[in-house]
Motif scaffolding. Structure first.
Motif, short mmCIF file in Angstrom:
data_model
loop_
_atom_site.label_atom_id
_atom_site.label_comp_id
_atom_site.label_asym_id
_atom_site.label_seq_id
_atom_site.Cartn_x
_atom_site.Cartn_y
_atom_site.Cartn_z
N LEU A 150 -9.31 -1.97 9.23
CA LEU A 150 -8.68 -0.82 8.50
C LEU A 150 -8.12 0.27 8.87
O LEU A 150 -6.85 0.54 8.50
N PHE A 151 -8.92 0.60 9.27
CA PHE A 151 -8.06 2.18 10.21
C PHE A 151 -6.01 1.74 10.38
O PHE A 151 -5.60 2.59 11.09
N GLU A 152 -6.64 1.17 11.64
CA GLU A 152 -5.74 0.16 12.54
C GLU A 152 -4.39 -0.09 11.23
O GLU A 152 -2.72 0.57 12.07
N ILE A 153 -4.49 -1.19 10.38
CA ILE A 153 -3.63 -1.19 9.95
C ILE A 153 -2.97 0.18 8.77
O ILE A 153 -2.05 -0.39 7.80
N GLY A 154 -3.71 1.26 8.34
CA GLY A 154 -2.78 2.21 7.73
C GLY A 154 -3.30 2.53 6.83
O GLY A 154 -3.48 3.59 5.65
N VAL A 155 -4.90 2.11 6.43
CA VAL A 155 -5.58 2.44 5.62
C VAL A 155 -6.05 3.98 5.67
O VAL A 155 -7.36 4.14 6.68
N LYS A 156 -6.71 4.75 4.75
CA LYS A 156 -6.42 5.97 5.17
C LYS A 156 -7.27 5.96 3.47
O LYS A 156 -8.49 6.08 2.89
N ALA A 193 -12.30 2.64 -1.40
CA ALA A 193 -12.82 2.20 -2.43
C ALA A 193 -12.31 1.04 -2.76
O ALA A 193 -11.53 0.56 -2.27
N TYR A 194 -13.22 0.09 -2.94
CA TYR A 194 -13.37 -1.17 -2.90
C TYR A 194 -13.01 -1.76 -4.12
O TYR A 194 -13.29 -0.95 -4.68
#
Length: 517
Positions: free
Chosen positions: A48-54, A82-83
């Motif tokens: 998630l970090f790799e694809i830009g989720v902050k 947050a999910y």
């Protein structure tokens, strides 16, 4: 590192350190140990970090019950995001509206949802859980690629007041609103439930509710907090009551939590008779009223269990409960929702004077550390009221539920504020009519709703599943006339074979009223 987790993602870290090889979740024949879950959730967080989720972003979870579901939940949380659980059975238009409303750019899904995904007219950057060759206008990332990534500890910037999840209200209640819970409110509930029901690492919990239903918070966080094992009940098992009964017996479940529907189905189908159900020590039910006649029968079939009527809207998580241990404790006069657990404060007030003195019957207000932060987008600020008491100002949530309180301080649910109508000039609580109808031996299950009458005023309608072929609508009407005032008698009662239901198992009264139209 403190001994008590402050973030939901820290639950798995603590439990995996304590009992790494203990089963955390089971689904069909697959098993995740706590060590497995920790590793895989970290791998997902790093993706998630790799694809830009902050941190603070919302990640949608649009999937049914698979062994990847807990990985999705804890992976999102481990990334500081947050999910947002999306109803896997909902139409594309509803999914689309929630994705747009919550600003979701990344989804975690599965091949079974591909048909709906293809209909979405929203811009997504990635969908996790699909083959890379899938024909969607965004990146698709298979789980095997997720699990090939580093399991290093993600650098999380979340704190207890950070958003943890957003659950949208059921479609059967009108326009959906996103209920925002923080790590702090969810953790308060997880701890409170674990203490109240004496959960330990020896327990085996059932996960009947779907992820988008608030009861799932108990299964996903209270159980892991103490190292318990949770069995994900899949849709094919839910479909048949005999399969559910087989699972309870075979998996040696110790704690069950669901809406009343599956319990009623197992009773009426006779699939619990003659089974070894001695492992079950606690049955929790909530979300809807449960007729006393079925509660007594359930206590007979589960002699080793305590059965709790659990009350609490998704906005507060659980806040009251009432326990039964023997059939003779169940009164036909009404099943109480009980007393608040020790972490909650409640007030019963005149709904038109919420800051006024307490009353014996009125709207229930709740103040609790398990309470939501608010609705997504700042909707409905009137849901809260600040009340000055004991030298401070405390924020209460207005449940909209009408309750009465007896001389012993026990609460009884009377009805919804929006389920009160004027019939023939008199105030009628539809929930009271429904409760009386469900109490009849001639009725297996019933639902009551209002429809516009010929002159625009509301009329009371009812649908019922008869107990056997000898039951007539006339016999039911005659029974109701001896129990209800004339204004509360439904103008129409019709028999149905089954009820339309939301995916959480509640009766969908909006769909029912459309059928009657």
């Amino acid at each position: 590192m403190s001994t008590e987790p402050r973030l939901l993602s820290e639950i798995i870290e603590r439990t995996a350190a304590r009992c790494p090889h203990h089963a955390a979740f089971r689904c069909r024949d697959e098993l995740l140990t706590y060590a497995d879950l920790l590793t895989k959730s970290r791998q997902l967080a790093n993706l998630l970090f790799e694809i830009g989720v902050k941190p603070g972003d919302r990640v949608g979870v649009f999937a049914g019950k698979t062994i990847e579901l807990p990985v999705a939940v804890f992976g999102v949380l481990s990334a500081g995001a947050a999910y947002v659980p999306l109803d896997p059975g909902a139409p594309a238009s509803r999914i689309e509206s929630m994705i747009s409303d919550c600003g979701i750019r990344v989804l975690i899904s599965e091949p079974n949802r591909l048909r709906t995904l293809r209909q979405l007219e929203v811009r997504l950057s990635a969908v996790i859980g699909l083959d890379e060759a899938t024909d969607l206008p965004c990146s698709c990332i298979d789980w095997k690629n997720v699990y090939a990534l580093s399991a290093d500890i993600p650098k999380v910037t979340a704190d207890p007041n950070s958003l943890a999840y957003v659950i949208y209200t059921s479609g059967s209640t009108g326009e959906p609103k996103g209920i925002m819970h923080t790590h702090s409110s969810a953790m308060a509930y997880a701890r409170g439930a674990a203490v109240t029901y004496g959960l330990t690492g020896e327990d085996r919990l059932s996960n009947f509710p779907p992820l988008h239903f608030d009861q799932s918070i108990f299964d996903f966080f209270s159980g892991p907090l103490v190292g318990a094992s949770t069995v994900l009940i899949t849709e094919d098992v839910m479909r048949f009551s005999a399969n559910l009964a087989d699972l309870i017996e075979r998996a040696r479940l110790t704690v069950w939590y669901s809406v009343p529907m599956p319990l009623t189905r197992m009773l009426l189908d006779g699939v619990l008779e003659g089974r070894d159900l001695s492992s079950v020590r606690w049955i929790l039910y909530g979300g809807e009223a449960y007729p006393a006649k079925y509660l007594r029968e359930l206590l007979r079939l589960f002699p080793s269990a305590t059965i709790s009527n659990v009350y609490g809207p998704a906005e507060t998580n659980q806040c009251t409960y009432f326990n039964f241990s023997r059939p003779d404790e169940v009164d036909d006069g009404g099943v109480p929702i009980g007393r608040p657990w020790r972490w909650a404060e409640v007030r019963v007030v005149d709904p038109n004077q919420v800051r006024g003195p307490a009353v014996k019957e009125g709207e229930l207000l709740v103040h609790s550390p398990t309470m939501m932060a608010g609705y997504w987008g700042g909707r409905s600020p009137e849901a809260f009221v600040d009340i000055e008491e004991c030298g401070g100002v405390y924020r209460y949530y207005r449940t909209g539920d009408q309750v009465r309180i007896d001389d012993d301080g026990c609460l009884f649910f009377v009805g919804r504020r929006d389920r009160m109508i004027k019939s023939r000039g008199q105030r009628v609580e539809l929930d009271e009519v429904e409760s009386v109808l469900n109490s009849l031996d001639r009725v297996s299950e019933a639902a009551v709703f209002a429809s516009p009458g010929e002159h625009g005023s509301p009329e009371i309608h009812a649908a019922a599943i008869p107990a056997d072929d000898s039951v007539t609508i006339r016999s039911i009407t005659l029974s109701l006339r001896s129990l209800l005032p004339p204004a509360a008698i439904p103008v129409q009662i019709r028999f149905v074979e089954n009820f339309p239901r939301t995916t959480s198992g509640k009766i969908d009264r909006i769909a029912l009223s459309r059928r009657a139209g």
